[in-house]
Design an enzyme around this catalytic site. Structure first.
Site, mmCIF file in Angstrom:
data_model
loop_
_atom_site.group_PDB
_atom_site.id
_atom_site.type_symbol
_atom_site.label_atom_id
_atom_site.label_comp_id
_atom_site.label_asym_id
_atom_site.label_seq_id
_atom_site.Cartn_x
_atom_site.Cartn_y
_atom_site.Cartn_z
ATOM 1 N N LYS A 197 -19.200 49.552 -20.752
ATOM 2 C CA LYS A 197 -19.731 50.906 -20.610
ATOM 3 C C LYS A 197 -19.349 51.423 -19.233
ATOM 4 C CE LYS A 197 -24.007 53.551 -20.562
ATOM 5 N NZ LYS A 197 -25.439 53.547 -20.909
ATOM 6 N N LYS A 250 -17.428 52.266 -24.420
ATOM 7 C CA LYS A 250 -18.060 53.565 -24.281
ATOM 8 C C LYS A 250 -17.668 54.197 -22.965
ATOM 9 C CE LYS A 250 -22.603 55.541 -23.743
ATOM 10 N NZ LYS A 250 -24.008 55.315 -23.564
HETATM 11 C C1 PBG Z 1 -28.398 54.737 -21.359
HETATM 12 C C2 PBG Z 1 -27.466 55.473 -22.253
HETATM 13 C C3 PBG Z 1 -26.699 56.581 -21.927
HETATM 14 C C4 PBG Z 1 -25.982 56.920 -23.083
HETATM 15 C C5 PBG Z 1 -26.365 56.031 -24.071
HETATM 16 N N1 PBG Z 1 -27.267 55.129 -23.532
HETATM 17 C C6 PBG Z 1 -26.664 57.397 -20.691
HETATM 18 C C7 PBG Z 1 -26.195 56.887 -19.432
HETATM 19 O O1 PBG Z 1 -25.724 55.765 -19.289
HETATM 20 O O2 PBG Z 1 -26.288 57.652 -18.482
HETATM 21 C C8 PBG Z 1 -25.002 58.046 -23.188
HETATM 22 C C9 PBG Z 1 -24.656 58.473 -24.565
HETATM 23 C C10 PBG Z 1 -23.944 59.771 -24.633
HETATM 24 O O3 PBG Z 1 -23.524 60.365 -23.624
HETATM 25 O O4 PBG Z 1 -23.801 60.246 -25.756
HETATM 26 N N2 PBG Z 1 -29.630 54.504 -21.977
#
Ligand code: PBG
Length: 326
Positions: A197, A250
């Site tokens: 991520k 991601k």
């Molecule tokens: C954290 C989380 C995020 C997203 C999914 N889980 C936000 C982040 O890391 O700031 C982002 C998903 C998206 O942008 O669609 N709980």
């Protein structure tokens, strides 16, 4: 004049010929629909930076999930937005917290015919908006955060999640959660690990949806640095070693190379998250009449599958499933 012998165009001449040699399939069963449920609102609230998406009430969540399921999408990723946030994010593991309540009603409605995945993180629940608990210097404390994540995992499993989706990028989170689930008798509950991520600008609209923008600083101290692909492979391997059942990359579009490499090198079940900012870009262009939304969405989702994703998390799931089965 010599004429070409190889004529690739022969196989492009009709829709039937093209369908015959198509390499990549995209079907509703490949899609996972993310859904937001908010505590204490009388009506669903539109998310302005994600046209078409809502913060749901428990009631509207049930309707939306049933509608999406009727179009052939069988999996959901659920995010809870609590009324009360605190320093630790304690609503995240409250058995009566909004995410757990939503899991219970959806599990009652959908049973085992669908797959309920619970996003497992703290940023929606902490008053500072970071994905973990903070030390005296304001940095996220890795191991103190793991102690909270394992409580969340067990609460989500007790509420009926088929899988949990740890998304906070703490080191060792998958192993810690696996151990805690097993110890609590939930060895059948799976882990979809947000393994690679990246610290991305494309999460912007999500932070409105989940009300979780960090109040200070950013997430670069725990999410991955966008230029790093070798490191992404190491993160993915680490999560597989720790017991992940599915690993995720991601965001999706800016990281298709990572997805392809990860699939080639691991042959493991892979998901890609087509995130909020990717959704917002397409929606904005479509609403301005600058793109054909249907064609663009299906092209994007197909490209993510072509790059190696078995599964695609996408806010387009409801529309795409309709287009794919029309
Ligand atoms: C954290 C989380 C995020 C997203 C999914 N889980 C936000 C982040 O890391 O700031 C982002 C998903 C998206 O942008 O669609 N709980």
């Amino acid at each position: 004049m010599t004429f070409p012998r190889q004529r690739p165009r022969r196989l492009r001449r009709t829709p039937a010929l093209r369908a015959l040699v198509r390499e990549t399939d995209l079907a509703p069963r490949h899609l996972i629909a993310p859904l937001f449920v908010k505590e204490g609102i009388p009506e669903p609230v539109p998310i302005s930076s994600m046209p078409g998406q809502l913060q749901h009430t428990l009631e509207s969540l049930r309707k939306e999930a049933a509608e999406i399921a009727s179009r052939g999408v069988s999996a959901f990723m659920l995010f809870g937005v609590p009324e009360r946030k605190d320093f630790e994010g304690s609503e995240a593991w409250n058995p009566g917290g909004i995410a757990q309540r939503a899991l219970r009603v959806l599990r009652d409605d959908l049973g085992n015919d669908h797959v309920l995945i619970a996003d497992l993180c703290l940023d929606e629940y902490t008053d500072h908006g970071h994905c973990g608990v903070l030390d005296e210097e304001g940095h996220v404390d890795n191991d103190a955060t793991l102690e909270r994540y394992v409580r969340i995992a067990v609460a989500q499993a007790e509420a009926g999640a088929h899988m949990v989706g740890p998304s906070g990028m703490m080191d060792g989170q998958v192993g810690a959660i696996r151990e805690a689930l097993d110890a609590a008798g939930f060895e059948r509950v799976g882990i979809m690990a947000y393994a690679a991520k990246f610290a991305s600008a494309f999460y912007g609209p999500f932070r409105e949806a989940a009300e979780c923008a960090p109040r200070f600083g950013d997430r670069a101290g725990y999410q991955m640095d966008p230029p790093n692909a070798d490191e992404a492979i190491r993160e993915i391997r680490a999560d597989i070693d720790q017991g992940a059942d599915v690993v995720m990359v991601k965001p999706a579009l800016p990281y298709l190379d990572v997805l392809r490499r990860a699939k080639d090198e691991t042959r493991f079940p892979m998901a890609a998250y087509n995130v909020s900012g990717e959704y917002a870009m397409l929606k904005a262009a479509a609403l301005n009449g600058w793109l054909d939304e249907r064609k663009a969405v299906l092209e994007v989702l197909t490209s993510i599958r072509r790059a190696g994703a078995d599964l695609v998390l996408t806010y387009h799931a409801r529309d795409a499933a309709e287009w794919l089965t029309a």
